[in-house]
Design a protein around this motif. Sequence first.
Motif, PDB file in Angstrom:
ATOM      1  N   TYR A 299       8.766  10.267   3.103  1.00  0.00           N
ATOM      2  CA  TYR A 299       7.685  10.064   4.078  1.00  0.00           C
ATOM      3  C   TYR A 299       7.420   8.593   4.357  1.00  0.00           C
ATOM      4  CZ  TYR A 299       6.786  14.963   3.059  1.00  0.00           C
ATOM      5  OH  TYR A 299       6.931  16.316   2.911  1.00  0.00           O
ATOM      6  N   LEU A 300       8.194   7.744   3.734  1.00  0.00           N
ATOM      7  CA  LEU A 300       7.894   6.312   3.810  1.00  0.00           C
ATOM      8  C   LEU A 300       7.892   5.782   5.233  1.00  0.00           C
ATOM      9  CD1 LEU A 300       7.255   3.828   2.112  1.00  0.00           C
ATOM     10  CD2 LEU A 300       9.707   3.393   1.930  1.00  0.00           C
ATOM     11  N   PHE A 301       8.761   6.317   6.077  1.00  0.00           N
ATOM     12  CA  PHE A 301       8.886   5.790   7.435  1.00  0.00           C
ATOM     13  C   PHE A 301       7.964   6.499   8.424  1.00  0.00           C
ATOM     14  CE2 PHE A 301      12.546   4.461   5.138  1.00  0.00           C
ATOM     15  CZ  PHE A 301      12.825   3.202   5.617  1.00  0.00           C
ATOM     16  N   GLU A 302       7.372   7.591   7.981  1.00  0.00           N
ATOM     17  CA  GLU A 302       6.381   8.295   8.814  1.00  0.00           C
ATOM     18  C   GLU A 302       5.345   8.945   7.898  1.00  0.00           C
ATOM     19  OE1 GLU A 302       8.631  11.007  11.305  1.00  0.00           O
ATOM     20  OE2 GLU A 302      10.102  11.343   9.740  1.00  0.00           O
ATOM     21  N   PRO A 303       4.530   8.091   7.264  1.00  0.00           N
ATOM     22  CA  PRO A 303       3.645   8.588   6.197  1.00  0.00           C
ATOM     23  C   PRO A 303       2.600   9.599   6.680  1.00  0.00           C
ATOM     24  CG  PRO A 303       3.152   6.291   6.727  1.00  0.00           C
ATOM     25  CD  PRO A 303       4.396   6.636   7.448  1.00  0.00           C
ATOM     26  N   TRP A 304       2.318   9.594   7.984  1.00  0.00           N
ATOM     27  CA  TRP A 304       1.343  10.556   8.493  1.00  0.00           C
ATOM     28  C   TRP A 304       1.820  12.002   8.336  1.00  0.00           C
ATOM     29  CZ3 TRP A 304       4.424   7.413  11.402  1.00  0.00           C
ATOM     30  CH2 TRP A 304       5.307   8.023  12.295  1.00  0.00           C
ATOM     31  N   LYS A 305       3.110  12.157   8.112  1.00  0.00           N
ATOM     32  CA  LYS A 305       3.647  13.506   7.929  1.00  0.00           C
ATOM     33  C   LYS A 305       3.559  13.978   6.483  1.00  0.00           C
ATOM     34  CE  LYS A 305       6.904  13.897  11.779  1.00  0.00           C
ATOM     35  NZ  LYS A 305       8.334  13.919  12.133  1.00  0.00           N
ATOM     36  N   ALA A 306       3.201  13.052   5.600  1.00  0.00           N
ATOM     37  CA  ALA A 306       3.125  13.426   4.179  1.00  0.00           C
ATOM     38  C   ALA A 306       1.963  14.387   3.952  1.00  0.00           C
ATOM     39  CB  ALA A 306       2.952  12.181   3.329  1.00  0.00           C
TER      40      ALA A 306
ATOM     41  N   VAL B 191       0.834  -1.207   0.000  1.00  0.00           N
ATOM     42  CA  VAL B 191       0.000   0.000   0.000  1.00  0.00           C
ATOM     43  C   VAL B 191       0.874   1.264   0.000  1.00  0.00           C
ATOM     44  CG1 VAL B 191      -0.217   0.132   2.521  1.00  0.00           C
ATOM     45  CG2 VAL B 191      -2.036   1.060   1.083  1.00  0.00           C
ATOM     46  N   LEU B 192       2.112   1.117   0.469  1.00  0.00           N
ATOM     47  CA  LEU B 192       3.004   2.280   0.538  1.00  0.00           C
ATOM     48  C   LEU B 192       3.994   2.332  -0.627  1.00  0.00           C
ATOM     49  CD1 LEU B 192       3.807   2.190   4.372  1.00  0.00           C
ATOM     50  CD2 LEU B 192       2.515   3.971   3.198  1.00  0.00           C
ATOM     51  N   LYS B 193       3.731   1.511  -1.658  1.00  0.00           N
ATOM     52  CA  LYS B 193       4.773   1.368  -2.692  1.00  0.00           C
ATOM     53  C   LYS B 193       5.045   2.667  -3.444  1.00  0.00           C
ATOM     54  CE  LYS B 193       1.856  -0.859  -6.260  1.00  0.00           C
ATOM     55  NZ  LYS B 193       1.151   0.340  -6.625  1.00  0.00           N
ATOM     56  N   ASP B 194       4.079   3.555  -3.502  1.00  0.00           N
ATOM     57  CA  ASP B 194       4.313   4.812  -4.217  1.00  0.00           C
ATOM     58  C   ASP B 194       4.556   5.998  -3.285  1.00  0.00           C
ATOM     59  OD1 ASP B 194       4.091   3.651  -6.772  1.00  0.00           O
ATOM     60  OD2 ASP B 194       1.903   3.660  -6.586  1.00  0.00           O
ATOM     61  N   MET B 195       4.661   5.705  -2.004  1.00  0.00           N
ATOM     62  CA  MET B 195       4.948   6.785  -1.049  1.00  0.00           C
ATOM     63  C   MET B 195       6.412   7.208  -1.222  1.00  0.00           C
ATOM     64  SD  MET B 195       3.569   8.646   1.360  1.00  0.00           S
ATOM     65  CE  MET B 195       2.041   7.807   1.791  1.00  0.00           C
ATOM     66  N   PRO B 196       6.670   8.499  -1.367  1.00  0.00           N
ATOM     67  CA  PRO B 196       8.070   8.930  -1.520  1.00  0.00           C
ATOM     68  C   PRO B 196       8.905   8.540  -0.299  1.00  0.00           C
ATOM     69  CG  PRO B 196       6.546  10.766  -1.838  1.00  0.00           C
ATOM     70  CD  PRO B 196       5.737   9.616  -1.385  1.00  0.00           C
ATOM     71  N   LEU B 197      10.160   8.247  -0.557  1.00  0.00           N
ATOM     72  CA  LEU B 197      11.069   7.789   0.504  1.00  0.00           C
ATOM     73  C   LEU B 197      11.068   8.751   1.692  1.00  0.00           C
ATOM     74  CD1 LEU B 197      13.121   5.642   1.292  1.00  0.00           C
ATOM     75  CD2 LEU B 197      14.880   6.986   0.139  1.00  0.00           C
TER      76      LEU B 197
ATOM     77  N   LYS C 141      -1.194  16.115   2.240  1.00  0.00           N
ATOM     78  CA  LYS C 141      -2.349  15.467   1.593  1.00  0.00           C
ATOM     79  C   LYS C 141      -2.097  15.193   0.105  1.00  0.00           C
ATOM     80  CE  LYS C 141      -5.775  14.474   4.364  1.00  0.00           C
ATOM     81  NZ  LYS C 141      -4.803  14.236   5.439  1.00  0.00           N
ATOM     82  N   ALA C 142      -1.513  16.167  -0.566  1.00  0.00           N
ATOM     83  CA  ALA C 142      -1.287  16.024  -2.007  1.00  0.00           C
ATOM     84  C   ALA C 142      -0.360  14.851  -2.300  1.00  0.00           C
ATOM     85  CB  ALA C 142      -0.693  17.319  -2.561  1.00  0.00           C
ATOM     86  N   VAL C 143       0.653  14.691  -1.457  1.00  0.00           N
ATOM     87  CA  VAL C 143       1.597  13.581  -1.629  1.00  0.00           C
ATOM     88  C   VAL C 143       0.883  12.254  -1.390  1.00  0.00           C
ATOM     89  CG1 VAL C 143       3.715  12.536  -0.731  1.00  0.00           C
ATOM     90  CG2 VAL C 143       3.555  15.010  -0.988  1.00  0.00           C
ATOM     91  N   GLN C 144       0.046  12.219  -0.362  1.00  0.00           N
ATOM     92  CA  GLN C 144      -0.723  11.004  -0.059  1.00  0.00           C
ATOM     93  C   GLN C 144      -1.634  10.636  -1.227  1.00  0.00           C
ATOM     94  OE1 GLN C 144      -2.629  10.849   3.820  1.00  0.00           O
ATOM     95  NE2 GLN C 144      -1.071  12.157   4.728  1.00  0.00           N
ATOM     96  N   GLU C 145      -2.278  11.637  -1.780  1.00  0.00           N
ATOM     97  CA  GLU C 145      -3.184  11.378  -2.904  1.00  0.00           C
ATOM     98  C   GLU C 145      -2.412  10.861  -4.108  1.00  0.00           C
ATOM     99  OE1 GLU C 145      -5.476  14.961  -3.469  1.00  0.00           O
ATOM    100  OE2 GLU C 145      -6.416  14.643  -1.494  1.00  0.00           O
ATOM    101  N   LYS C 146      -1.302  11.496  -4.363  1.00  0.00           N
ATOM    102  CA  LYS C 146      -0.489  11.090  -5.509  1.00  0.00           C
ATOM    103  C   LYS C 146       0.028   9.658  -5.338  1.00  0.00           C
ATOM    104  CE  LYS C 146       3.222  12.724  -8.445  1.00  0.00           C
ATOM    105  NZ  LYS C 146       4.626  13.049  -8.241  1.00  0.00           N
ATOM    106  N   ALA C 147       0.293   9.275  -4.071  1.00  0.00           N
ATOM    107  CA  ALA C 147       0.819   7.938  -3.791  1.00  0.00           C
ATOM    108  C   ALA C 147      -0.299   6.905  -3.650  1.00  0.00           C
ATOM    109  CB  ALA C 147       1.658   7.978  -2.523  1.00  0.00           C
ATOM    110  N   ASN C 148      -1.540   7.350  -3.840  1.00  0.00           N
ATOM    111  CA  ASN C 148      -2.686   6.453  -3.687  1.00  0.00           C
ATOM    112  C   ASN C 148      -2.750   5.815  -2.315  1.00  0.00           C
ATOM    113  OD1 ASN C 148      -4.301   6.507  -6.034  1.00  0.00           O
ATOM    114  ND2 ASN C 148      -2.590   5.558  -7.146  1.00  0.00           N
ATOM    115  N   CYS C 149      -2.404   6.578  -1.321  1.00  0.00           N
ATOM    116  CA  CYS C 149      -2.404   6.033   0.030  1.00  0.00           C
ATOM    117  C   CYS C 149      -2.754   7.147   1.006  1.00  0.00           C
ATOM    118  CB  CYS C 149      -1.034   5.447   0.348  1.00  0.00           C
ATOM    119  SG  CYS C 149      -0.928   4.789   2.014  1.00  0.00           S
ATOM    120  N   ILE C 150      -4.030   7.169   1.400  1.00  0.00           N
ATOM    121  CA  ILE C 150      -4.473   8.165   2.365  1.00  0.00           C
ATOM    122  C   ILE C 150      -4.255   7.593   3.762  1.00  0.00           C
ATOM    123  CG2 ILE C 150      -6.394   9.610   3.132  1.00  0.00           C
ATOM    124  CD1 ILE C 150      -5.454  10.090   0.185  1.00  0.00           C
TER     125      ILE C 150
END
Length: 535
Positions: free
Chosen positions: A442-449, A434-440, A451-460
């Motif tokens: 924010y990968l280890f703390e995705p809650w800090k990403a 689910v985190l495969k498209d999360m940028p590195l 909203k736009a980054v989360q949307e782009k990574a398909n992971c809210i």
Amino acid sequence: MAVTVHWFRHGLRLHDNPSLLAALEDAEEFYPVFIFDGEVAGTKICGYNRWKFLHECLQDLDNQLKEVGGRLYVFQGDPCEIFSTLFQEWGVKRLCFEQDPEPIWQPRDNAVKKLCEDNDVEWIERISHTLWNPKDVINQNGGSPPVTYMIFRHVTDGLGPPDKPVNDPDFSSVKLPLPEKFQFELPCLEKLAPERVCEEKKINGWIGGEKRGLELFESRIKVEQKAFKAGYCLPNQYQPDLLGPPMSLSPYLRFGCVSVRKFYWKIMEVFNEVSTEEPSYQLIAQLIWREYFYTMSVGNDKYDQMKENPICLNIPWYENETHLKKWQEGETGYPWIDACMKQLKIEGWIHHVSRHAVSCFLTRGDLWISWEEGFKMFLEHLLDADWSICAGNWMWISSSAFERALQCPKCFCPVRYGRRMDPSGAYIRRYLPVLKDMPLRYLFEPWKAPKAVQEKANCIVGKDYPLPIVNHKEASKKNYEMMEEVVSCLKKCAIPHCAPSDESEVRSFVWLPDHLAAGGRGCTANDICDGIAGM
DNA sequence: ATTGGGGTTGGAAAA
DNA sequence: ATTTTCCAACCCCAA
């Protein structure tokens, strides 16, 4: 000339198997037996991968026995009842088995020994699951298990090097009776315990059995040989290979597919071929840890619990079903932790840095939940977990016993430690797609990403991937304070128990209060969760 | 011995 | 293109 039986439990191998040799000696007819009794080989608490691994071990034994004209006799039920029947049916005169030193097996083995005595059957028990006979270590130490790991090492030094492996078995002069009506189908997990067949029947790369174990052993030895030639040194800030194919021998040592003594002597031999220096203790340190935890469990049937366990600190852990469940399922909201837990459940083996991370997170680091829960989870899923090694490691990690009880180290940060161990993020992306498209970033703390980054990574975060269940900074600070409080209470009643013989060792010791020292010990080594130690 | 934490700095990514 | 943010890479220190 007699009818003899070898009873397999641990030690699912033919090589370096002294009790098997004892069974073959002067035997006329020889029966190799394995009994499912609902507990043997760790099947009491057992996930799918462990079952699979065990079945492959037994299949491999059966295949090898076929090559010499026999078969593996597999039964299901109570060992005493089964042997009682077999003694009559086969006219058994001798029963041989490898020593299981852990306290949990003593009632079973004592009952079978008594059955043998009542039926005029000779029983022979031989040591080969451990490097030394734990009872010899305890005797050498004056009747009680060594108080500290350092003392354990000292005592085992006094015993001298472990025995060398024995010869391979020779079946040429015995008759291996083939059954007429008995079915050799190994009971499958689906039939025996359907509730344990989880949905995660993934291919994990592990294949049980002596054959595969020895192949892996040989390839591993070649790697070590290369390392020795290149000038072996202990990596300081080393990068673990979290993504490569399984290289650890720990599951094979657990089930006895590969002999620990063969391991020990081969490593020594290979090192001595390359170097004229004295082999470093670190070469076999993990084997010694394994040995230590086995030995320390002898006679302590509360070794796997906190209450009434003479060596374990009573720590007021939280009971939090929700947090525990999220930890077990890999839904803590910390990707590094969750990836490790997913790999554990899917594959049944995780690297020791992963074990460090998740065990610290569950206990003294973040969730403040008892190590007993982690022990149960690991015992169910880890291919290499064994009762006493698993419990010992969990007590160590959670600062519940040994010298850790009085010197609680800093906890691992689930973000920072992850970043260091998995700098590319490939490990997290493999086990948490689910985190495969999360940028590195924010990968280890995705809650800090954002909203736009989360949307782009398909992971809210909060919807597709959970929010963190605790605030690490706050939780770990509070937990550390609670741990300090436990320690300060202990130190108040701490009294010197015994003086270390070597002045240089003083630094390593913290005096233990009597109730701890009685059955307890301290140690200084780290890195104990390596797969070889078999947490 | 091995981690986290604090500080700084340079640089890369996000806004 | 510029600013802001934040992370890796250092160092040293504490536990």
